[in-house]
Design a protein around this motif. Structure first.
Motif, PDB file in Angstrom:
ATOM      1  N   MET A  58      63.040  52.079  42.804  1.00 40.20           N
ATOM      2  CA  MET A  58      61.684  52.052  42.263  1.00 40.20           C
ATOM      3  C   MET A  58      60.720  51.287  43.158  1.00 40.20           C
ATOM      4  O   MET A  58      59.537  51.597  43.224  1.00 40.20           O
ATOM      5  N   GLN A  59      61.207  50.285  43.873  1.00 41.92           N
ATOM      6  CA  GLN A  59      60.334  49.512  44.754  1.00 41.92           C
ATOM      7  C   GLN A  59      59.980  50.270  46.032  1.00 41.92           C
ATOM      8  O   GLN A  59      59.123  49.836  46.791  1.00 41.92           O
ATOM      9  N   MET A  60      60.598  51.403  46.264  1.00 39.13           N
ATOM     10  CA  MET A  60      60.205  52.240  47.395  1.00 39.13           C
ATOM     11  C   MET A  60      58.854  52.920  47.152  1.00 39.13           C
ATOM     12  O   MET A  60      58.186  53.331  48.099  1.00 39.13           O
ATOM     13  N   TYR A  61      58.452  53.040  45.884  1.00 41.26           N
ATOM     14  CA  TYR A  61      57.186  53.716  45.588  1.00 41.26           C
ATOM     15  C   TYR A  61      56.002  52.817  45.918  1.00 41.26           C
ATOM     16  O   TYR A  61      56.036  51.606  45.690  1.00 41.26           O
ATOM     17  N   ARG A  62      54.953  53.435  46.457  1.00 46.42           N
ATOM     18  CA  ARG A  62      53.740  52.696  46.813  1.00 46.42           C
ATOM     19  C   ARG A  62      53.004  52.252  45.557  1.00 46.42           C
ATOM     20  O   ARG A  62      52.942  52.987  44.558  1.00 46.42           O
ATOM     21  N   GLY A  63      52.414  51.068  45.641  1.00 47.19           N
ATOM     22  CA  GLY A  63      51.652  50.549  44.514  1.00 47.19           C
ATOM     23  C   GLY A  63      52.547  50.062  43.390  1.00 47.19           C
ATOM     24  O   GLY A  63      53.735  49.798  43.574  1.00 47.19           O
ATOM     25  N   LEU A  64      51.957  49.908  42.206  1.00 48.80           N
ATOM     26  CA  LEU A  64      52.672  49.507  40.987  1.00 48.80           C
ATOM     27  C   LEU A  64      53.536  48.253  41.181  1.00 48.80           C
ATOM     28  O   LEU A  64      54.719  48.238  40.857  1.00 48.80           O
ATOM     29  N   PRO A  65      52.952  47.169  41.698  1.00 48.46           N
ATOM     30  CA  PRO A  65      53.751  45.965  41.966  1.00 48.46           C
ATOM     31  C   PRO A  65      54.316  45.317  40.713  1.00 48.46           C
ATOM     32  O   PRO A  65      55.369  44.675  40.782  1.00 48.46           O
ATOM     33  N   ILE A  66      53.627  45.485  39.561  1.00 53.16           N
ATOM     34  CA  ILE A  66      54.106  44.833  38.340  1.00 53.16           C
ATOM     35  C   ILE A  66      55.244  45.635  37.732  1.00 53.16           C
ATOM     36  O   ILE A  66      56.303  45.088  37.391  1.00 53.16           O
ATOM     37  N   ILE A  67      55.055  46.947  37.569  1.00 50.08           N
ATOM     38  CA  ILE A  67      56.099  47.787  36.980  1.00 50.08           C
ATOM     39  C   ILE A  67      57.389  47.698  37.785  1.00 50.08           C
ATOM     40  O   ILE A  67      58.484  47.576  37.219  1.00 50.08           O
ATOM     41  N   THR A  68      57.285  47.759  39.109  1.00 46.85           N
ATOM     42  CA  THR A  68      58.481  47.744  39.954  1.00 46.85           C
ATOM     43  C   THR A  68      58.916  46.337  40.351  1.00 46.85           C
ATOM     44  O   THR A  68      59.933  46.169  41.031  1.00 46.85           O
ATOM     45  N   ASN A  69      58.141  45.333  39.942  1.00 45.69           N
ATOM     46  CA  ASN A  69      58.499  43.926  40.171  1.00 45.69           C
ATOM     47  C   ASN A  69      58.685  43.601  41.653  1.00 45.69           C
ATOM     48  O   ASN A  69      59.650  42.952  42.058  1.00 45.69           O
ATOM     49  N   LYS A  70      57.737  44.045  42.469  1.00 46.31           N
ATOM     50  CA  LYS A  70      57.786  43.729  43.900  1.00 46.31           C
ATOM     51  C   LYS A  70      57.371  42.275  44.134  1.00 46.31           C
ATOM     52  O   LYS A  70      56.569  41.703  43.386  1.00 46.31           O
ATOM     53  N   LEU A  71      57.886  41.705  45.208  1.00 50.19           N
ATOM     54  CA  LEU A  71      57.401  40.400  45.653  1.00 50.19           C
ATOM     55  C   LEU A  71      55.954  40.537  46.121  1.00 50.19           C
ATOM     56  O   LEU A  71      55.578  41.531  46.738  1.00 50.19           O
ATOM     57  N   THR A  72      55.160  39.546  45.824  1.00 47.40           N
ATOM     58  CA  THR A  72      53.795  39.527  46.351  1.00 47.40           C
ATOM     59  C   THR A  72      53.846  39.189  47.836  1.00 47.40           C
ATOM     60  O   THR A  72      54.871  38.746  48.366  1.00 47.40           O
ATOM     61  N   GLU A  73      52.736  39.395  48.533  1.00 47.06           N
ATOM     62  CA  GLU A  73      52.691  39.052  49.961  1.00 47.06           C
ATOM     63  C   GLU A  73      52.980  37.577  50.176  1.00 47.06           C
ATOM     64  O   GLU A  73      53.657  37.195  51.134  1.00 47.06           O
ATOM     65  N   ALA A  74      52.472  36.740  49.264  1.00 46.65           N
ATOM     66  CA  ALA A  74      52.721  35.301  49.396  1.00 46.65           C
ATOM     67  C   ALA A  74      54.211  35.007  49.237  1.00 46.65           C
ATOM     68  O   ALA A  74      54.772  34.171  49.959  1.00 46.65           O
TER      69      ALA A  74
END
Length: 471
Positions: A58-74
């Motif tokens: 799921m983290q391969m998809y662009r955008g949707l940082p909250i749904i896919t729980n991606k790390l922020t840039e920081a």
């Protein structure tokens, strides 16, 4: 929830080169959602001059940082992350074969720069596919056809877009062994097995059997000698949190996601879906981003919000969406742990590399640095300097208890079956699950009318009532 362990100085490139082992090292991080996998990956990459490869579908998809729980840039802290946000929402998830090909290519590039590749993610079948050979049968059909993607394969073989029961009927004709292996509702596996036969003219069950014989022959020829050389020397971490602790952590994480804008993101996905449907496009919602936890659970709320924005039922639907998201997240975490227990551990034993898997206990956030980061860093240092690794069960008491019990469970051969309860309209593939069903309250309630002549039956009954556990 993100962890904030103490900072450490990285080992220099010179130190890594001076102690370079014979085989190139690789760090792989397994674990269920909410255990801190990404945080450990960033910390190890910071310390040991590493780059990270995402193995979360799921983290391969662009955008949707909250749904896919991606790390922020920081939170990424300047560490290079590969395969993160690299495909569009309209694309299908990568097959294991596709992931393995791209990840292997990236690993080689990272090593060419004198850096340490670290693969991390919750999609365990990606990680297993990367580490273990002869486990990609379901993805072998596409290369054999010479076609570019599975849409092209389906265009050539229309039955692959038919309902699951139609595909399963055909699979029973051409490969009954594989048909009996899959649950009638497991559309993806049914399709994959049928796809292999249609594209190659060979049954998937035959390919599996050939692989088994080849593997047994390989180990027999070794005659107890050292294990076969791997293309890389992998150190594997299993981040584990005790179930009751993880449940509470995941519930709190969903609440935080809601505060951070989860509903806004789901609304964006909902509008994107509506725009595609409005053009007459047929969208397969059984795969891809549509299976992400959060969107499905809030869709009833979003539909109601669009149709009747002033409805008093909206708040109830919103709260239901939150609870359903929590339930789905907990269920997914259990599924991830079960995969590691029943599949990854079995594969590690089969390849005789179980001693390379180390369980790190992330249950107590207050002691995350000592129990996860420090131990993980020390084991990585030993890997890079070719020092002897300790026994996995000696890392902690939790590691001893969990690994011992999980390995025992993995080794327990559960009796296979293929039984359908016509009353409850459920199919079971193991004897244990079948026995659990016939003793369940739901089944007993369905059976009860049989004890009283003339009472209406809640569903269909097979002539052989013994299959239902009836007297």
């Amino acid at each position: 929830m993100r962890f904030t362990p103490h900072l450490y100085f990285p080992i220099s490139r010179f130190a890594l080169r001076c102690h370079r082992p014979v085989m190139d090292p690789l760090v792989v991080i397994y674990g269920s959602t909410g255990t801190g996998k990404s945080d450990l990956a960033v910390e190890l990459a910071t310390r040991f001059n590493g780059e990270i490869i995402n193995a979360d579908a799921m983290q391969m998809y662009r955008g949707l940082p909250i749904i896919t729980n991606k790390l922020t840039e920081a939170e990424q802290r300047g560490i290079t992350h590969h395969l993160l946000g690299n495909i569009g929402l309209e694309e299908e998830p990568w097959t294991v074969t596709h992931f393995k090909r791209e990840a292997t290519r990236i690993i080689a590039q990272i090593r060419s720069r004198g850096r340490l590749p670290i693969v991390v993610g919750g999609t365990s079948y990606y990680l297993d596919g990367l580490l273990f050979d002869d486990r990609l049968v379901e993805d072998q059909a596409l290369p054999e056809t010479g076609l570019l993607n599975r849409d092209d394969v389906a265009a050539k073989f229309p039955i692959l877009t038919a309902p699951a029961d139609v595909m399963l009927k055909k699979l029973r004709e051409v490969d009954p062994v594989m048909a009996d292996r899959w649950h009638p509702n497991d559309v993806r596996k049914i399709r994959n097995s049928l796809e292999i036969f249609l594209a190659t003219g060979r049954r998937a069950s035959d390919i599996y059997e050939e692989q088994r014989i080849r593997k047994e022959s390989k180990w027999a020829s070794d005659s107890g000698a050292a294990r076969a050389q791997s293309p890389w020397k992998a150190l594997m971490f299993w981040l584990y949190a005790k179930p009751d602790v993880l449940t509470d952590r995941l519930d709190k994480r969903v609440d935080k996601m809601v505060r951070n804008g989860l509903l806004g993101e789901t609304a964006e996905v909902f509008e994107y879906l509506q725009s595609r449907l409005a053009t007459g496009e047929v969208v397969d919602r059984t795969k891809g981003i549509w299976q992400s936890i959060g969107f499905k659970q809030f869709e009833p709320y979003l539909c109601a919000l669009k149709e009747t924005p002033e409805s008093p039922a909206l708040e109830k639907l919103r709260l239901t969406g939150i609870e359903d998201t929590k339930t789905a997240t907990r269920r997914y975490a259990k599924y991830q742990t079960r995969w590691i227990t029943m599949k990854t551990l079995f594969s590690l034993q089969e390849e005789k590399v179980l001693d390379r898997l180390f369980l790190l206990d992330s249950s107590d956030i207050e002691h995350w640095s000592e129990e996860v980061l420090d131990k993980g860093a020390e084991l990585t240092r030993k890997l890079l300097t070719d020092a002897d690794l300790p026994r996995a069960v000696d890392i902690s008491e939790t590691a001893r208890e969990v690994l011992t019990s999980k390995v025992e469970r993995s080794n327990r051969q559960e009796s296979k079956c293929h039984k359908t309860c016509e009353l409850c309209e459920k199919t079971f593939l193991t004897e244990g699950l079948w026995q659990k069903h016939v003793k369940s309250k739901r089944h007993r309630k369905a059976v009860e009318p049989r004890r009283f002549p003339g009472a209406p039956l809640p569903g269909r009954i097979k002539p052989d009532t013994a299959v239902l556990g009836l007297p």
